[in-house]
Design a protein around this motif. Structure first.
Motif, short mmCIF file in Angstrom:
data_model
loop_
_atom_site.label_atom_id
_atom_site.label_comp_id
_atom_site.label_asym_id
_atom_site.label_seq_id
_atom_site.Cartn_x
_atom_site.Cartn_y
_atom_site.Cartn_z
N ILE A 99 -3.02 -4.41 -7.76
CA ILE A 99 -3.63 -5.11 -6.89
C ILE A 99 -3.63 -4.45 -5.41
O ILE A 99 -4.50 -4.28 -4.50
CB ILE A 99 -2.75 -6.40 -6.74
N GLY A 100 -2.38 -3.68 -5.24
CA GLY A 100 -2.27 -2.76 -4.01
C GLY A 100 -3.32 -1.79 -3.83
O GLY A 100 -3.95 -1.65 -2.62
N ILE A 101 -3.75 -1.06 -4.97
CA ILE A 101 -4.73 -0.11 -4.91
C ILE A 101 -6.24 -0.71 -4.65
O ILE A 101 -6.79 -0.33 -3.69
CB ILE A 101 -4.60 0.50 -6.24
N ILE A 161 0.89 -1.27 -0.04
CA ILE A 161 -0.03 0.01 0.06
C ILE A 161 0.85 0.88 0.07
O ILE A 161 1.63 1.51 0.79
CB ILE A 161 -0.77 -0.16 1.48
N GLY A 162 0.98 2.16 -1.04
CA GLY A 162 1.73 3.06 -1.31
C GLY A 162 3.18 2.51 -1.44
O GLY A 162 3.35 1.60 -2.21
N ARG A 163 4.33 3.01 -0.82
CA ARG A 163 5.54 2.57 -1.25
C ARG A 163 6.31 1.85 0.38
O ARG A 163 7.38 1.31 0.17
CB ARG A 163 6.48 3.56 -1.68
N THR A 164 5.49 1.94 1.24
CA THR A 164 6.17 1.66 2.28
C THR A 164 5.22 0.47 3.19
O THR A 164 5.99 -0.45 3.86
CB THR A 164 6.12 2.73 3.49
N GLU A 165 4.04 0.29 3.10
CA GLU A 165 3.38 -0.68 3.88
C GLU A 165 3.24 -2.13 3.14
O GLU A 165 2.45 -2.24 2.16
CB GLU A 165 1.99 -0.23 4.19
#
Length: 398
Positions: A177-179, A143-147
Protein backbone atom coordinates in the motif's frame (compact mmCIF):
# COMPACT_ATOMS: atom_id res chain seq x y z
CA UNK A 1 -16.74 10.93 26.63
CA UNK A 2 -14.91 14.25 26.25
CA UNK A 3 -11.26 14.07 25.27
CA UNK A 4 -10.22 16.37 28.12
CA UNK A 5 -11.75 13.98 30.71
CA UNK A 6 -10.15 10.79 29.39
CA UNK A 7 -7.36 9.58 31.67
CA UNK A 8 -4.14 7.94 30.54
CA UNK A 9 -5.36 4.73 32.19
CA UNK A 10 -8.54 4.80 30.08
CA UNK A 11 -6.51 5.12 26.89
CA UNK A 12 -3.90 2.55 27.93
CA UNK A 13 -6.59 0.00 28.74
CA UNK A 14 -7.63 -0.34 25.11
CA UNK A 15 -4.04 -1.20 24.07
CA UNK A 16 -3.17 -3.67 26.85
CA UNK A 17 -3.27 -6.83 24.66
CA UNK A 18 -0.02 -8.49 23.54
CA UNK A 19 -0.68 -10.12 20.15
CA UNK A 20 2.31 -12.42 20.52
CA UNK A 21 0.53 -14.25 23.36
CA UNK A 22 -2.35 -15.34 21.14
CA UNK A 23 -2.06 -18.67 19.32
CA UNK A 24 -1.84 -18.61 15.56
CA UNK A 25 -4.17 -21.12 13.89
CA UNK A 26 -3.09 -23.15 10.89
CA UNK A 27 -3.51 -21.05 7.76
CA UNK A 28 -2.83 -21.16 4.05
CA UNK A 29 0.31 -19.04 3.80
CA UNK A 30 0.77 -19.91 0.14
CA UNK A 31 -2.68 -18.56 -0.74
CA UNK A 32 -1.99 -15.33 1.11
CA UNK A 33 1.34 -14.85 -0.67
CA UNK A 34 -0.25 -15.55 -4.04
CA UNK A 35 -2.98 -12.97 -3.44
CA UNK A 36 -0.45 -10.32 -2.45
CA UNK A 37 1.80 -11.00 -5.45
CA UNK A 38 -1.15 -10.93 -7.85
CA UNK A 39 -2.12 -7.45 -6.65
CA UNK A 40 1.49 -6.31 -6.70
CA UNK A 41 1.82 -7.24 -10.38
CA UNK A 42 -1.33 -5.29 -11.26
CA UNK A 43 -0.28 -2.28 -9.18
CA UNK A 44 2.22 -1.06 -11.78
CA UNK A 45 -0.49 -0.15 -14.30
CA UNK A 46 -3.08 1.49 -12.04
CA UNK A 47 -1.89 2.02 -8.46
CA UNK A 48 -4.83 4.23 -7.48
CA UNK A 49 -7.32 1.59 -8.59
CA UNK A 50 -5.58 -1.05 -6.49
CA UNK A 51 -5.98 0.77 -3.16
CA UNK A 52 -9.65 -0.29 -2.67
CA UNK A 53 -8.67 -3.85 -3.60
CA UNK A 54 -5.91 -3.82 -0.98
CA UNK A 55 -8.51 -2.88 1.65
CA UNK A 56 -10.80 -5.70 0.51
CA UNK A 57 -7.88 -8.11 0.68
CA UNK A 58 -7.11 -7.00 4.23
CA UNK A 59 -10.64 -7.98 5.24
CA UNK A 60 -10.44 -11.29 3.40
CA UNK A 61 -7.09 -12.34 4.87
CA UNK A 62 -8.02 -11.44 8.46
CA UNK A 63 -11.75 -12.18 8.50
CA UNK A 64 -12.59 -8.61 9.49
CA UNK A 65 -15.98 -6.92 9.19
CA UNK A 66 -14.62 -3.54 8.10
CA UNK A 67 -11.35 -2.01 6.94
CA UNK A 68 -9.92 1.19 5.58
CA UNK A 69 -6.91 3.43 5.11
CA UNK A 70 -6.36 6.55 7.24
CA UNK A 71 -3.99 9.06 5.64
CA UNK A 72 -2.27 11.82 7.59
CA UNK A 73 -3.05 15.43 6.58
CA UNK A 74 -1.10 18.42 7.96
CA UNK A 75 -4.07 20.73 8.54
CA UNK A 76 -4.51 23.78 10.77
CA UNK A 77 -4.73 24.08 13.71
CA UNK A 78 -3.65 20.44 14.13
CA UNK A 79 -3.08 17.44 11.84
CA UNK A 80 -5.81 14.86 11.21
CA UNK A 81 -6.27 11.44 9.62
CA UNK A 82 -8.75 11.18 6.76
CA UNK A 83 -10.47 7.85 6.06
CA UNK A 84 -10.19 6.45 2.51
CA UNK A 85 -11.52 3.38 0.67
CA UNK A 86 -13.60 2.13 3.61
CA UNK A 87 -15.22 -1.28 3.29
CA UNK A 88 -17.75 -3.09 5.48
CA UNK A 89 -19.78 -1.62 8.33
CA UNK A 90 -17.79 1.64 8.44
CA UNK A 91 -18.06 2.39 4.71
CA UNK A 92 -20.66 5.19 5.30
CA UNK A 93 -17.91 7.18 7.06
CA UNK A 94 -15.61 7.36 4.03
CA UNK A 95 -13.91 10.79 4.02
CA UNK A 96 -14.35 11.37 7.76
CA UNK A 97 -11.43 12.70 9.83
CA UNK A 98 -9.99 11.83 13.24
CA UNK A 99 -7.44 13.75 15.38
CA UNK A 100 -3.76 12.93 14.93
CA UNK A 101 -3.01 13.25 18.64
CA UNK A 102 -6.11 11.51 20.03
CA UNK A 103 -6.73 8.39 17.99
CA UNK A 104 -5.59 4.77 17.54
CA UNK A 105 -4.00 5.81 14.23
CA UNK A 106 -1.82 8.38 15.99
CA UNK A 107 -0.70 5.88 18.63
CA UNK A 108 0.12 3.35 15.89
CA UNK A 109 2.37 5.86 14.12
CA UNK A 110 3.99 6.84 17.42
CA UNK A 111 4.74 3.18 18.15
CA UNK A 112 5.76 2.47 14.53
CA UNK A 113 4.42 -1.05 14.96
CA UNK A 114 1.16 -3.02 14.63
CA UNK A 115 -1.29 -2.02 17.35
CA UNK A 116 -4.42 -3.72 18.69
CA UNK A 117 -7.16 -1.69 20.37
CA UNK A 118 -10.19 -3.13 22.17
CA UNK A 119 -13.50 -1.24 22.14
CA UNK A 120 -12.04 2.16 21.17
CA UNK A 121 -15.60 3.57 21.06
CA UNK A 122 -15.53 3.52 24.88
CA UNK A 123 -12.64 6.01 24.97
CA UNK A 124 -12.79 8.22 21.88
CA UNK A 125 -15.78 10.55 21.83
CA UNK A 126 -15.41 11.27 18.09
CA UNK A 127 -16.50 7.71 17.22
CA UNK A 128 -20.19 7.95 16.22
CA UNK A 129 -22.67 6.60 18.83
CA UNK A 130 -24.03 3.12 18.18
CA UNK A 131 -20.86 1.65 16.70
CA UNK A 132 -19.64 -1.59 18.29
CA UNK A 133 -15.93 -2.19 17.65
CA UNK A 134 -14.69 -5.16 19.69
CA UNK A 135 -11.18 -5.15 18.20
CA UNK A 136 -9.31 -2.98 15.72
CA UNK A 137 -5.93 -4.02 14.30
CA UNK A 138 -3.84 -1.16 12.91
CA UNK A 139 -0.52 -1.23 11.04
CA UNK A 140 1.50 1.86 10.07
CA UNK A 141 1.94 2.97 6.46
CA UNK A 142 5.20 4.55 5.31
CA UNK A 143 6.88 5.77 2.16
CA UNK A 144 10.24 4.09 2.43
CA UNK A 145 11.13 3.66 6.08
CA UNK A 146 10.86 7.21 7.35
CA UNK A 147 7.93 9.19 5.93
CA UNK A 148 4.70 8.33 7.79
CA UNK A 149 1.59 8.22 5.62
CA UNK A 150 -1.08 6.88 7.97
CA UNK A 151 -2.45 3.45 8.87
CA UNK A 152 -4.24 0.42 7.48
CA UNK A 153 -6.85 -0.81 9.95
CA UNK A 154 -9.26 -3.75 10.19
CA UNK A 155 -12.22 -4.20 12.54
CA UNK A 156 -13.18 -7.60 14.01
CA UNK A 157 -16.62 -8.56 15.39
CA UNK A 158 -15.29 -10.17 18.58
CA UNK A 159 -12.48 -9.93 21.11
CA UNK A 160 -9.51 -12.28 20.64
CA UNK A 161 -10.06 -12.43 16.90
CA UNK A 162 -6.68 -11.07 15.73
CA UNK A 163 -3.30 -12.73 16.32
CA UNK A 164 0.32 -12.04 15.40
CA UNK A 165 -0.06 -13.90 12.11
CA UNK A 166 -2.64 -11.35 11.04
CA UNK A 167 -0.30 -8.55 12.09
CA UNK A 168 2.59 -9.99 10.06
CA UNK A 169 0.43 -10.42 6.95
CA UNK A 170 -0.98 -6.90 7.26
CA UNK A 171 2.54 -5.50 7.57
CA UNK A 172 3.39 -7.09 4.23
CA UNK A 173 0.19 -5.70 2.74
CA UNK A 174 0.98 -2.28 4.23
CA UNK A 175 4.30 -2.31 2.38
CA UNK A 176 2.49 -2.71 -0.94
CA UNK A 177 0.00 0.00 0.00
CA UNK A 178 2.86 2.38 0.81
CA UNK A 179 4.39 1.73 -2.63
CA UNK A 180 1.02 2.25 -4.32
CA UNK A 181 0.48 5.54 -2.47
CA UNK A 182 3.95 6.72 -3.48
CA UNK A 183 3.20 5.87 -7.11
CA UNK A 184 -0.13 7.74 -6.92
CA UNK A 185 1.60 10.77 -5.42
CA UNK A 186 4.30 10.68 -8.12
CA UNK A 187 1.64 10.52 -10.85
CA UNK A 188 -0.20 13.48 -9.31
CA UNK A 189 3.01 15.52 -9.06
CA UNK A 190 3.89 14.69 -12.67
CA UNK A 191 0.42 15.70 -13.85
CA UNK A 192 0.67 18.99 -11.95
CA UNK A 193 4.09 19.64 -13.47
CA UNK A 194 2.75 18.98 -16.96
CA UNK A 195 -0.21 21.30 -16.40
CA UNK A 196 2.09 24.04 -15.10
CA UNK A 197 4.39 23.59 -18.07
CA UNK A 198 1.44 23.95 -20.44
CA UNK A 199 0.30 27.13 -18.71
CA UNK A 200 3.84 28.51 -18.75
CA UNK A 201 4.12 27.82 -22.47
CA UNK A 202 0.84 29.62 -23.15
CA UNK A 203 1.89 32.51 -20.91
CA UNK A 204 5.26 32.94 -22.62
CA UNK A 205 3.58 32.83 -26.02
CA UNK A 206 1.22 35.60 -24.93
CA UNK A 207 4.11 37.72 -23.65
CA UNK A 208 6.07 37.31 -26.87
CA UNK A 209 3.02 38.31 -28.88
CA UNK A 210 2.64 41.46 -26.78
CA UNK A 211 6.33 42.31 -27.10
CA UNK A 212 6.29 41.89 -30.87
CA UNK A 213 3.26 44.18 -31.06
CA UNK A 214 5.01 46.84 -28.96
CA UNK A 215 8.24 46.61 -30.95
CA UNK A 216 6.39 46.75 -34.26
CA UNK A 217 4.65 49.95 -33.17
CA UNK A 218 7.92 51.51 -32.00
CA UNK A 219 9.69 50.72 -35.27
CA UNK A 220 6.88 52.16 -37.42
CA UNK A 221 6.44 55.40 -35.46
CA UNK A 222 10.16 55.92 -34.81
CA UNK A 223 10.89 55.55 -38.51
CA UNK A 224 8.47 58.40 -39.27
CA UNK A 225 10.04 60.68 -36.64
CA UNK A 226 13.75 60.27 -37.53
CA UNK A 227 15.76 61.49 -40.51
CA UNK A 228 18.48 58.82 -40.77
CA UNK A 229 19.27 55.28 -39.74
CA UNK A 230 21.73 56.30 -37.00
CA UNK A 231 19.08 58.30 -35.18
CA UNK A 232 16.61 55.43 -35.64
CA UNK A 233 19.08 52.90 -34.20
CA UNK A 234 19.86 55.11 -31.20
CA UNK A 235 16.18 55.79 -30.55
CA UNK A 236 15.10 52.16 -30.73
CA UNK A 237 18.11 50.82 -28.86
CA UNK A 238 17.28 52.70 -25.66
CA UNK A 239 13.62 51.75 -25.77
CA UNK A 240 14.40 48.10 -26.41
CA UNK A 241 16.81 48.08 -23.44
CA UNK A 242 14.02 49.47 -21.26
CA UNK A 243 11.69 46.73 -22.50
CA UNK A 244 14.33 44.08 -21.81
CA UNK A 245 14.88 45.42 -18.29
CA UNK A 246 11.16 45.38 -17.63
CA UNK A 247 10.76 41.91 -19.10
CA UNK A 248 13.43 40.58 -16.73
CA UNK A 249 11.10 41.42 -13.84
CA UNK A 250 8.16 39.46 -15.21
CA UNK A 251 8.39 36.09 -13.52
CA UNK A 252 6.40 32.99 -14.51
CA UNK A 253 3.02 32.88 -12.76
CA UNK A 254 1.39 29.81 -14.38
CA UNK A 255 -1.73 31.84 -15.12
CA UNK A 256 -3.10 33.13 -18.37
CA UNK A 257 -1.29 36.23 -19.62
CA UNK A 258 -0.26 37.41 -16.17
CA UNK A 259 3.23 37.51 -14.71
CA UNK A 260 3.91 37.44 -11.03
CA UNK A 261 3.69 40.89 -9.44
CA UNK A 262 6.82 43.06 -9.46
CA UNK A 263 7.70 45.91 -7.14
CA UNK A 264 7.28 49.43 -8.54
CA UNK A 265 10.44 50.51 -6.72
CA UNK A 266 12.42 47.65 -8.27
CA UNK A 267 11.10 48.48 -11.73
CA UNK A 268 12.03 52.18 -11.45
CA UNK A 269 15.49 51.35 -10.16
CA UNK A 270 16.22 49.06 -13.10
CA UNK A 271 14.84 51.41 -15.74
CA UNK A 272 15.94 54.83 -14.44
CA UNK A 273 19.25 54.35 -12.64
CA UNK A 274 21.29 53.52 -15.77
CA UNK A 275 20.66 57.16 -16.80
CA UNK A 276 22.09 58.61 -13.59
CA UNK A 277 25.39 60.48 -14.03
CA UNK A 278 28.30 59.73 -11.68
CA UNK A 279 27.75 60.99 -8.13
CA UNK A 280 29.35 64.30 -7.21
CA UNK A 281 30.90 64.56 -3.75
CA UNK A 282 29.29 61.25 -2.87
CA UNK A 283 25.77 62.55 -3.46
CA UNK A 284 23.44 60.67 -5.73
CA UNK A 285 21.45 62.71 -8.21
CA UNK A 286 18.46 60.46 -8.61
CA UNK A 287 16.16 59.24 -5.87
CA UNK A 288 12.97 57.18 -5.75
CA UNK A 289 10.62 56.56 -2.86
CA UNK A 290 7.10 55.63 -1.90
CA UNK A 291 4.97 52.92 -0.29
CA UNK A 292 5.10 49.32 -1.53
CA UNK A 293 3.19 48.89 -4.82
CA UNK A 294 3.01 45.69 -6.85
CA UNK A 295 2.55 45.77 -10.63
CA UNK A 296 1.35 42.90 -12.77
CA UNK A 297 3.45 41.55 -15.61
CA UNK A 298 1.05 43.16 -18.07
CA UNK A 299 1.60 46.68 -16.66
CA UNK A 300 5.38 46.44 -16.18
CA UNK A 301 6.23 46.96 -19.86
CA UNK A 302 4.12 50.10 -20.13
CA UNK A 303 5.57 51.65 -16.97
CA UNK A 304 9.10 50.83 -18.12
CA UNK A 305 8.62 52.65 -21.42
CA UNK A 306 7.07 55.71 -19.70
CA UNK A 307 9.93 56.20 -17.25
CA UNK A 308 12.58 55.34 -19.79
CA UNK A 309 11.29 58.23 -21.93
CA UNK A 310 11.30 60.63 -18.97
CA UNK A 311 14.81 59.55 -17.93
CA UNK A 312 16.13 59.81 -21.49
CA UNK A 313 14.79 63.36 -21.89
CA UNK A 314 16.23 64.35 -18.50
CA UNK A 315 19.64 63.04 -19.55
CA UNK A 316 19.52 64.76 -22.96
CA UNK A 317 17.85 68.07 -22.14
CA UNK A 318 16.94 68.30 -18.47
CA UNK A 319 18.28 67.88 -14.95
CA UNK A 320 20.65 65.02 -15.71
CA UNK A 321 22.49 66.69 -18.60
CA UNK A 322 24.69 68.84 -16.36
CA UNK A 323 26.68 68.45 -13.13
CA UNK A 324 24.19 70.04 -10.74
CA UNK A 325 20.73 68.79 -11.53
CA UNK A 326 18.83 65.98 -9.84
CA UNK A 327 15.63 64.00 -10.27
CA UNK A 328 13.26 62.85 -7.53
CA UNK A 329 10.53 60.30 -8.19
CA UNK A 330 7.98 59.91 -5.42
CA UNK A 331 4.62 58.20 -5.29
CA UNK A 332 1.74 57.90 -2.89
CA UNK A 333 -1.55 56.03 -2.67
CA UNK A 334 -4.71 58.11 -2.49
CA UNK A 335 -7.79 55.92 -2.00
CA UNK A 336 -7.86 53.75 -5.14
CA UNK A 337 -5.34 55.77 -7.16
CA UNK A 338 -1.57 55.82 -7.39
CA UNK A 339 -0.02 59.27 -7.85
CA UNK A 340 3.56 59.49 -9.19
CA UNK A 341 5.51 62.75 -9.38
CA UNK A 342 8.60 63.07 -11.55
CA UNK A 343 10.43 66.19 -10.38
CA UNK A 344 13.58 67.66 -11.99
CA UNK A 345 15.61 70.36 -10.29
CA UNK A 346 18.75 72.31 -11.20
CA UNK A 347 18.83 71.38 -14.85
CA UNK A 348 18.76 73.42 -18.01
CA UNK A 349 15.75 75.69 -18.16
CA UNK A 350 13.40 74.45 -20.86
CA UNK A 351 10.52 76.60 -22.07
CA UNK A 352 7.14 74.99 -22.54
CA UNK A 353 7.42 73.12 -25.86
CA UNK A 354 5.55 74.44 -28.85
CA UNK A 355 6.81 71.94 -31.43
CA UNK A 356 4.67 68.95 -32.40
CA UNK A 357 4.86 66.02 -30.04
CA UNK A 358 7.54 63.46 -30.78
CA UNK A 359 7.16 59.74 -30.49
CA UNK A 360 8.39 59.73 -26.88
CA UNK A 361 5.74 62.17 -25.70
CA UNK A 362 3.08 60.37 -27.71
CA UNK A 363 4.15 57.05 -26.19
CA UNK A 364 4.02 58.38 -22.62
CA UNK A 365 0.61 59.94 -23.14
CA UNK A 366 -0.87 56.88 -24.86
CA UNK A 367 0.42 54.54 -22.15
CA UNK A 368 -0.78 56.58 -19.18
CA UNK A 369 -4.16 57.56 -20.61
CA UNK A 370 -5.13 54.68 -22.88
CA UNK A 371 -3.45 51.67 -21.29
CA UNK A 372 -3.84 52.65 -17.64
CA UNK A 373 -6.87 54.94 -17.84
CA UNK A 374 -4.98 57.64 -15.92
CA UNK A 375 -4.16 61.32 -16.20
CA UNK A 376 -0.95 63.10 -17.14
CA UNK A 377 0.15 66.71 -16.62
CA UNK A 378 3.39 68.64 -17.24
CA UNK A 379 4.62 71.63 -15.28
CA UNK A 380 7.49 73.43 -17.04
CA UNK A 381 8.94 75.19 -14.00
CA UNK A 382 12.01 77.46 -14.14
CA UNK A 383 13.83 75.00 -11.87
CA UNK A 384 13.00 72.00 -13.99
CA UNK A 385 10.22 69.85 -15.39
CA UNK A 386 7.63 68.27 -13.10
CA UNK A 387 5.38 65.49 -14.37
CA UNK A 388 2.38 64.29 -12.43
CA UNK A 389 0.87 60.89 -13.27
CA UNK A 390 -2.25 59.43 -11.65
CA UNK A 391 -3.44 55.92 -12.49
CA UNK A 392 -6.02 53.61 -10.88
CA UNK A 393 -4.33 50.94 -8.78
CA UNK A 394 -6.68 48.36 -10.24
CA UNK A 395 -5.19 48.93 -13.72
CA UNK A 396 -1.68 48.16 -12.45
CA UNK A 397 -2.48 44.78 -10.95
CA UNK A 398 -4.53 43.21 -13.71
Amino acid sequence: MEAAKVSKRDVSAVYAVDLSQRPVPQGDAAREKAALLQLARRMHDAPAEMLPRFVELAMELTGGISAGISLLEETEPSPVFRWHHLKGILSPFNGATTPRDFSPCGITLDRSAPTLTIHPERVYDWIPPGLFLPEVLLVPLYIGRTEPLGTLWIVADRIEHFHCGHAATMQELAGFIGIALKMVRSEQELQQALEQQELLTREMGHRLKNLFTIVDGMVRISARSTDNKDDLVALLSGRLRALAAAHSLVRPSFSDAQGAASSLAELLSIVIEPHEPPAIAGKRRLSIGGPPVLCSGKSVNGLALVFHELATNAAKYGALCNDTGRVDVVWQIDDDDLGITWSEDGGTQIPSPTAPKGFGSTLVEATVIRQFGGTLSYDWRPTGLSVNIVVPLSRLVR
